[in-house]
Motif scaffolding. Structure first.
Motif, PDB file in Angstrom:
ATOM      1  N   LEU A 148       0.812  -1.215   0.000  1.00 37.77           N
ATOM      2  CA  LEU A 148       0.000   0.000   0.000  1.00 37.77           C
ATOM      3  C   LEU A 148       0.844   1.263   0.000  1.00 37.77           C
ATOM      4  CD1 LEU A 148      -2.611   1.600   0.232  1.00 37.77           C
ATOM      5  CD2 LEU A 148      -2.688   1.032   2.670  1.00 37.77           C
ATOM      6  N   LEU A 149       1.961   1.266   0.720  1.00 38.24           N
ATOM      7  CA  LEU A 149       2.792   2.465   0.835  1.00 38.24           C
ATOM      8  C   LEU A 149       4.052   2.392  -0.030  1.00 38.24           C
ATOM      9  CD1 LEU A 149       2.548   3.149   4.691  1.00 38.24           C
ATOM     10  CD2 LEU A 149       1.222   4.197   2.831  1.00 38.24           C
ATOM     11  N   ASP A 150       4.092   1.459  -0.975  1.00 32.21           N
ATOM     12  CA  ASP A 150       5.300   1.297  -1.776  1.00 32.21           C
ATOM     13  C   ASP A 150       5.530   2.445  -2.757  1.00 32.21           C
ATOM     14  OD1 ASP A 150       5.685  -1.035  -0.469  1.00 32.21           O
ATOM     15  OD2 ASP A 150       5.387  -2.364  -2.190  1.00 32.21           O
ATOM     16  N   VAL A 160      -6.182  -0.294  -4.546  1.00 30.95           N
ATOM     17  CA  VAL A 160      -7.301  -1.237  -4.484  1.00 30.95           C
ATOM     18  C   VAL A 160      -7.590  -1.837  -5.851  1.00 30.95           C
ATOM     19  CG1 VAL A 160      -9.811  -1.393  -4.151  1.00 30.95           C
ATOM     20  CG2 VAL A 160      -8.383  -0.297  -2.423  1.00 30.95           C
ATOM     21  N   PHE A 161      -7.548  -1.007  -6.902  1.00 30.95           N
ATOM     22  CA  PHE A 161      -7.974  -1.480  -8.215  1.00 30.95           C
ATOM     23  C   PHE A 161      -6.840  -2.006  -9.099  1.00 30.95           C
ATOM     24  CE2 PHE A 161     -11.664   1.182  -7.156  1.00 30.95           C
ATOM     25  CZ  PHE A 161     -12.688   0.294  -7.471  1.00 30.95           C
ATOM     26  N   THR A 162      -5.595  -1.720  -8.772  1.00 31.27           N
ATOM     27  CA  THR A 162      -4.523  -2.113  -9.690  1.00 31.27           C
ATOM     28  C   THR A 162      -3.476  -3.044  -9.077  1.00 31.27           C
ATOM     29  OG1 THR A 162      -3.114  -0.176  -9.185  1.00 31.27           O
ATOM     30  CG2 THR A 162      -4.773   0.079 -10.937  1.00 31.27           C
ATOM     31  N   ASP A 163      -3.428  -3.189  -7.767  1.00 30.44           N
ATOM     32  CA  ASP A 163      -2.424  -4.038  -7.127  1.00 30.44           C
ATOM     33  C   ASP A 163      -3.077  -5.356  -6.709  1.00 30.44           C
ATOM     34  OD1 ASP A 163      -0.520  -5.267  -5.394  1.00 30.44           O
ATOM     35  OD2 ASP A 163       0.406  -3.310  -5.054  1.00 30.44           O
ATOM     36  N   PRO A 164      -2.638  -6.492  -7.254  1.00 32.88           N
ATOM     37  CA  PRO A 164      -3.254  -7.781  -6.908  1.00 32.88           C
ATOM     38  C   PRO A 164      -3.205  -8.079  -5.407  1.00 32.88           C
ATOM     39  CG  PRO A 164      -1.800  -8.022  -8.816  1.00 32.88           C
ATOM     40  CD  PRO A 164      -1.573  -6.641  -8.269  1.00 32.88           C
ATOM     41  N   ARG A 165      -2.227  -7.524  -4.707  1.00 38.51           N
ATOM     42  CA  ARG A 165      -2.122  -7.767  -3.274  1.00 38.51           C
ATOM     43  C   ARG A 165      -3.315  -7.200  -2.509  1.00 38.51           C
ATOM     44  NH1 ARG A 165       3.953  -5.520  -2.788  1.00 38.51           N
ATOM     45  NH2 ARG A 165       2.984  -4.071  -4.271  1.00 38.51           N
ATOM     46  N   ALA A 166      -3.972  -6.186  -3.072  1.00 40.27           N
ATOM     47  CA  ALA A 166      -5.116  -5.578  -2.387  1.00 40.27           C
ATOM     48  C   ALA A 166      -6.260  -6.578  -2.222  1.00 40.27           C
ATOM     49  CB  ALA A 166      -5.596  -4.355  -3.157  1.00 40.27           C
ATOM     50  N   GLU A 168      -6.050  -9.661  -1.677  1.00 32.44           N
ATOM     51  CA  GLU A 168      -5.732 -10.570  -0.580  1.00 32.44           C
ATOM     52  C   GLU A 168      -5.759  -9.835   0.765  1.00 32.44           C
ATOM     53  OE1 GLU A 168      -1.994 -12.345  -1.438  1.00 32.44           O
ATOM     54  OE2 GLU A 168      -2.642 -13.218  -3.355  1.00 32.44           O
ATOM     55  N   PHE A 169      -5.354  -8.571   0.756  1.00 33.90           N
ATOM     56  CA  PHE A 169      -5.292  -7.795   1.987  1.00 33.90           C
ATOM     57  C   PHE A 169      -6.677  -7.458   2.514  1.00 33.90           C
ATOM     58  CE2 PHE A 169      -4.090  -3.477   3.953  1.00 33.90           C
ATOM     59  CZ  PHE A 169      -3.794  -4.051   5.175  1.00 33.90           C
ATOM     60  N   PHE A 170      -7.572  -7.018   1.627  1.00 37.67           N
ATOM     61  CA  PHE A 170      -8.927  -6.641   2.032  1.00 37.67           C
ATOM     62  C   PHE A 170      -9.830  -7.864   1.927  1.00 37.67           C
ATOM     63  CE2 PHE A 170      -7.187  -2.550   0.528  1.00 37.67           C
ATOM     64  CZ  PHE A 170      -7.341  -1.823   1.696  1.00 37.67           C
ATOM     65  N   ALA A 171     -10.241  -8.393   3.089  1.00 38.12           N
ATOM     66  CA  ALA A 171     -11.085  -9.593   3.096  1.00 38.12           C
ATOM     67  C   ALA A 171     -12.403  -9.353   2.363  1.00 38.12           C
ATOM     68  CB  ALA A 171     -11.352 -10.037   4.532  1.00 38.12           C
ATOM     69  N   ASP A 172     -12.930  -8.131   2.448  1.00 32.32           N
ATOM     70  CA  ASP A 172     -14.165  -7.763   1.742  1.00 32.32           C
ATOM     71  C   ASP A 172     -13.800  -6.799   0.621  1.00 32.32           C
ATOM     72  OD1 ASP A 172     -15.907  -9.199   3.623  1.00 32.32           O
ATOM     73  OD2 ASP A 172     -15.331  -7.631   5.044  1.00 32.32           O
ATOM     74  N   TRP A 173     -13.016  -7.288  -0.318  1.00 35.24           N
ATOM     75  CA  TRP A 173     -12.491  -6.413  -1.370  1.00 35.24           C
ATOM     76  C   TRP A 173     -13.600  -5.712  -2.147  1.00 35.24           C
ATOM     77  CZ3 TRP A 173     -12.972  -5.844  -6.618  1.00 35.24           C
ATOM     78  CH2 TRP A 173     -12.056  -4.984  -7.235  1.00 35.24           C
ATOM     79  N   ASP A 174     -14.671  -6.418  -2.457  1.00 36.26           N
ATOM     80  CA  ASP A 174     -15.756  -5.813  -3.234  1.00 36.26           C
ATOM     81  C   ASP A 174     -16.354  -4.612  -2.513  1.00 36.26           C
ATOM     82  OD1 ASP A 174     -16.191  -7.341  -5.748  1.00 36.26           O
ATOM     83  OD2 ASP A 174     -16.418  -9.015  -4.373  1.00 36.26           O
ATOM     84  N   ASP A 175     -16.536  -4.722  -1.209  1.00 35.00           N
ATOM     85  CA  ASP A 175     -17.092  -3.611  -0.440  1.00 35.00           C
ATOM     86  C   ASP A 175     -16.125  -2.425  -0.422  1.00 35.00           C
ATOM     87  OD1 ASP A 175     -19.311  -5.145   0.132  1.00 35.00           O
ATOM     88  OD2 ASP A 175     -18.562  -5.806   2.085  1.00 35.00           O
ATOM     89  N   VAL A 176     -14.834  -2.708  -0.250  1.00 31.43           N
ATOM     90  CA  VAL A 176     -13.837  -1.630  -0.242  1.00 31.43           C
ATOM     91  C   VAL A 176     -13.772  -0.971  -1.609  1.00 31.43           C
ATOM     92  CG1 VAL A 176     -11.384  -1.110   0.024  1.00 31.43           C
ATOM     93  CG2 VAL A 176     -12.495  -2.691   1.607  1.00 31.43           C
ATOM     94  N   ALA A 177     -13.863  -1.764  -2.671  1.00 31.35           N
ATOM     95  CA  ALA A 177     -13.847  -1.205  -4.027  1.00 31.35           C
ATOM     96  C   ALA A 177     -15.053  -0.301  -4.251  1.00 31.35           C
ATOM     97  CB  ALA A 177     -13.830  -2.338  -5.054  1.00 31.35           C
ATOM     98  N   ASP A 178     -16.223  -0.704  -3.739  1.00 31.11           N
ATOM     99  CA  ASP A 178     -17.409   0.152  -3.839  1.00 31.11           C
ATOM    100  C   ASP A 178     -17.163   1.496  -3.137  1.00 31.11           C
ATOM    101  OD1 ASP A 178     -18.861  -1.733  -5.236  1.00 31.11           O
ATOM    102  OD2 ASP A 178     -19.931  -2.494  -3.478  1.00 31.11           O
ATOM    103  N   ALA A 201      -8.972   4.612 -15.169  1.00 29.89           N
ATOM    104  CA  ALA A 201      -9.855   3.656 -15.840  1.00 29.89           C
ATOM    105  C   ALA A 201      -9.119   2.685 -16.773  1.00 29.89           C
ATOM    106  CB  ALA A 201     -10.953   4.401 -16.597  1.00 29.89           C
ATOM    107  N   PRO A 202      -8.175   3.142 -17.605  1.00 28.05           N
ATOM    108  CA  PRO A 202      -7.526   2.191 -18.529  1.00 28.05           C
ATOM    109  C   PRO A 202      -6.752   1.079 -17.826  1.00 28.05           C
ATOM    110  CG  PRO A 202      -7.169   4.451 -19.261  1.00 28.05           C
ATOM    111  CD  PRO A 202      -7.734   4.530 -17.875  1.00 28.05           C
ATOM    112  N   VAL A 203      -6.202   1.366 -16.647  1.00 27.51           N
ATOM    113  CA  VAL A 203      -5.412   0.342 -15.949  1.00 27.51           C
ATOM    114  C   VAL A 203      -6.242  -0.409 -14.911  1.00 27.51           C
ATOM    115  CG1 VAL A 203      -3.197   1.461 -16.320  1.00 27.51           C
ATOM    116  CG2 VAL A 203      -4.551   2.092 -14.321  1.00 27.51           C
ATOM    117  N   ALA A 204      -7.331   0.188 -14.439  1.00 32.40           N
ATOM    118  CA  ALA A 204      -8.163  -0.456 -13.416  1.00 32.40           C
ATOM    119  C   ALA A 204      -9.174  -1.408 -14.023  1.00 32.40           C
ATOM    120  CB  ALA A 204      -8.871   0.601 -12.572  1.00 32.40           C
TER     121      ALA A 204
END
Length: 278
Positions: A148-150, A160-166, A168-178, A201-204
């Protein structure tokens, strides 16, 4: 071409089951949810006028019409506030094509001092675009190993939208993305939000654009994290708005004793230091 206001009304209409409003189910149809004619009747407007609003051909519905649509859609208070905001930006002037000045990354000294007092607790200063402007050492310990701080200028929405680690980190990723997509509507300015979303948008990809268009108003429950160090964390969030700066001070608190113990183990010891992301 649609508008944010029209997209939101259409998305809410599609999400409502007629029987939940005491209306008859007309059987199978191509589009889900409430018929346009049913919503128009509940709001006391013509189907043709509702069609113009949804399709973006009428950008300035009156305040009584907006309230009538909110009642007809049974919107909750946060959704009503969002509807009023979308009405304002849809009826306003279009953003300039010139790139706007980015929102200030400066954090007031008194806010930084507040962060110092919160350390080694978990707190950060951010804006609606997701820029992480300053944070405590406690937040750095929480984010350690997540990526997150890299970045030189960390941004939670981009992470949240571009790092695959997000995911795994956010258990409720869909809610955080909303939440991240919704907060862009409340960005420092319409111009800043337009530029940021156009760049992201193009990368997310569709996970981002679908949420941005759908205008989902998040519930913002406890934040559940699966930390790469092996801890399952549950955190409560308290947000202090800093309206003169278009920023927010966010404090994360352990929701249970297990989380409190895990956070103690994640910390490298209180350093009393504060990191400002310039």
């Amino acid at each position: 071409m649609g508008t944010p206001l029209g997209d939101f009304i259409r998305a809410k209409r599609d999400s409502i089951q007629p029987k939940s409003l005491g209306l008859p189910d007309h059987g199978r149809r191509r589009a889900p949810g409430l018929r346009r004619s049913d919503l128009a009747a509940r709001a006391g407007i013509s189907v043709e006028y509702l069609t113009r609003i949804e399709q973006g051909r009428d950008r300035n519905p009156s305040t009584p019409i907006v309230h009538a649509l909110a009642d007809a859609l049974s919107l909750d208070p946060s959704e009503r506030e969002h509807l009023r905001y979308l009405t304002k930006i849809t009826g306003g002037e279009c953003p300039s094509h010139a790139r706007p000045a980015p929102p200030s990354r400066a954090v007031r000294p008194s806010v930084l001092e507040t962060l110092r007092l919160l350390d080694p607790g978990i707190a950060l200063v951010t804006n609606r675009l997701g820029d992480v402007l300053a944070h405590t050492e406690g937040f750095a310990a929480l984010a350690d190993g997540t990526g997150l701080l890299d970045a030189e200028a960390p941004n939670l929405t981009r992470y949240v939208f571009t790092d695959p680690r997000a995911r795994e980190f956010f258990a409720d990723w869909d809610d955080v993305a909303d939440e991240r997509a919704f907060d862009l509507w409340l960005g420092p300015s319409i111009e800043n939000t337009a530029w940021f979303t156009a760049e992201l948008a193009p990368v997310a990809g569709p996970d981002f654009t679908r949420r941005l268009k759908g205008n989902v108003v998040p519930q913002r429950g406890p934040l559940r994290l699966d930390h790469p160090a092996g801890y399952a964390l549950r955190l409560l969030r308290e947000t202090l708005e800093l309206p003169s700066d278009a920023q927010q001070l966010v404090v994360l608190l352990p929701a249970d004793e297990a989380t409190a113990q895990a956070l103690e183990e994640l910390r490298h010891g209180p350093s009393g230091r504060l990191r400002v992301v310039s």
